[in-house]
Design an enzyme around this catalytic site. Sequence first.
Site, PDB file in Angstrom:
ATOM      1  N   GLU A  42       0.836  -1.203   0.000  1.00 18.42           N
ATOM      2  CA  GLU A  42       0.000   0.000   0.000  1.00 18.42           C
ATOM      3  C   GLU A  42       0.867   1.247   0.000  1.00 18.42           C
ATOM      4  O   GLU A  42       2.014   1.220   0.452  1.00 18.42           O
ATOM      5  CB  GLU A  42      -0.861   0.021   1.278  1.00 18.42           C
ATOM      6  N   ASP A  43       0.302   2.331  -0.488  1.00 22.03           N
ATOM      7  CA  ASP A  43       0.999   3.616  -0.416  1.00 22.03           C
ATOM      8  C   ASP A  43       0.929   4.208   0.986  1.00 22.03           C
ATOM      9  O   ASP A  43       1.917   4.689   1.521  1.00 22.03           O
ATOM     10  CB  ASP A  43       0.438   4.604  -1.460  1.00 22.03           C
ATOM     11  N   ASP A  49      -4.360   4.984   6.546  1.00 19.99           N
ATOM     12  CA  ASP A  49      -5.030   6.146   7.129  1.00 19.99           C
ATOM     13  C   ASP A  49      -5.982   5.618   8.225  1.00 19.99           C
ATOM     14  O   ASP A  49      -5.551   5.343   9.338  1.00 19.99           O
ATOM     15  CB  ASP A  49      -5.745   6.853   5.970  1.00 19.99           C
ATOM     16  N   VAL A  94      -1.202  14.146   1.928  1.00 13.16           N
ATOM     17  CA  VAL A  94       0.032  14.150   1.148  1.00 13.16           C
ATOM     18  C   VAL A  94      -0.186  13.607  -0.268  1.00 13.16           C
ATOM     19  O   VAL A  94      -1.114  12.833  -0.513  1.00 13.16           O
ATOM     20  CB  VAL A  94       1.147  13.327   1.853  1.00 13.16           C
TER      21      VAL A  94
HETATM   22  P1  IMP Z   1      -7.677   3.771   4.755  1.00 11.87           P
HETATM   23  O1  IMP Z   1      -8.575   2.655   4.334  1.00 11.87           O
HETATM   24  O2  IMP Z   1      -8.467   4.861   5.440  1.00 11.87           O
HETATM   25  O3  IMP Z   1      -6.492   3.339   5.584  1.00 11.87           O
HETATM   26  O4  IMP Z   1      -7.220   4.494   3.452  1.00 11.87           O
HETATM   27  C1  IMP Z   1      -6.135   4.176   2.726  1.00 11.87           C
HETATM   28  C2  IMP Z   1      -6.246   4.817   1.348  1.00 11.87           C
HETATM   29  O5  IMP Z   1      -6.676   6.171   1.434  1.00 11.87           O
HETATM   30  C3  IMP Z   1      -4.896   4.874   0.694  1.00 11.87           C
HETATM   31  O6  IMP Z   1      -4.681   3.750  -0.105  1.00 11.87           O
HETATM   32  C4  IMP Z   1      -4.996   6.124  -0.146  1.00 11.87           C
HETATM   33  O7  IMP Z   1      -5.532   5.803  -1.408  1.00 11.87           O
HETATM   34  C5  IMP Z   1      -5.953   6.996   0.555  1.00 11.87           C
HETATM   35  N1  IMP Z   1      -5.262   8.056   1.342  1.00 11.87           N
HETATM   36  C6  IMP Z   1      -5.213   8.169   2.677  1.00 11.87           C
HETATM   37  N2  IMP Z   1      -4.515   9.245   3.069  1.00 11.87           N
HETATM   38  C7  IMP Z   1      -4.083   9.834   1.932  1.00 11.87           C
HETATM   39  C8  IMP Z   1      -3.276  11.007   1.666  1.00 11.87           C
HETATM   40  O8  IMP Z   1      -2.797  11.726   2.557  1.00 11.87           O
HETATM   41  N3  IMP Z   1      -3.053  11.274   0.352  1.00 11.87           N
HETATM   42  C9  IMP Z   1      -3.546  10.516  -0.669  1.00 11.87           C
HETATM   43  N4  IMP Z   1      -4.293   9.416  -0.459  1.00 11.87           N
HETATM   44  C10 IMP Z   1      -4.569   9.092   0.831  1.00 11.87           C
HETATM   45 MG    MG Z   2      -4.733   3.789  -2.138  1.00 18.88          MG
END
Ligand code: IMP
Ligand code: MG
Length: 185
Positions: A104-105, A108, A158
């Site tokens: 993953e990048d 969050d 970011v």
């Molecule tokens: P999670 O399911 O909330 O952990 O979200 C993860 C996904 O949200 C990542 O794969 C990103 O695509 C997107 N994401 C979360 N934070 C950022 C950010 O700061 N910049 C760009 N994409 C983000």
């Molecule tokens: Mg993503």
Amino acid sequence: MTDLSNDIDRILVDEKSIDKTVREIAGMIDRDYSAMDGKLVLLGILKGSVVFMGELMKRLTVPVEIDFMKVSSYAGGTKTSGRVNIILDIQRADLSDSNILIVEDIVDSGRTLSYLTEYLKLKGAKSVKTCTLLDKPDRREVDFEPDYVGIKIPDEFVIGYGLDYDEKYRALPFVGILKRSVYEK
Ligand code: IMP
Ligand code: MG
């Protein structure tokens, strides 16, 4: 064409630091997977992981296969929807010999990777672990810790090195903080 650098507040992680981090993670993966039974499958989550995945796989010495999934959790813009939808599933029927390492990048809320980990275990993967270049631990909404974390960052939106806002900025070679004026209109 417009100059994207005008939209960046500041560089958070520069190219050199990213490169060092990628090599460190690759070293840990090599160490952990070299003696494991079964194959190692790097599973990139589209689209944000592509740059990290490409750099990471070059640095590994253990043999790998690659696959991709595409999911959506973002409602668009900078807000997450809280639900994970599978848009493109893994293209493998039998996962019983596959040690899957999800790439993953950024983590969050943690919902994407906690959901995918369970999903792939239910599909019968031999093992499932997770690897992320960036982590925003302050944003966590579910109890989830990635197995390999590159850099922990503060709660800022970011872009760059694969990460986008509205499909832009993915090709920047560094990770930068996006100016709030770009998305708070
Ligand atoms: P999670 O399911 O909330 O952990 O979200 C993860 C996904 O949200 C990542 O794969 C990103 O695509 C997107 N994401 C979360 N934070 C950022 C950010 O700061 N910049 C760009 N994409 C983000
Ligand atoms: Mg993503």
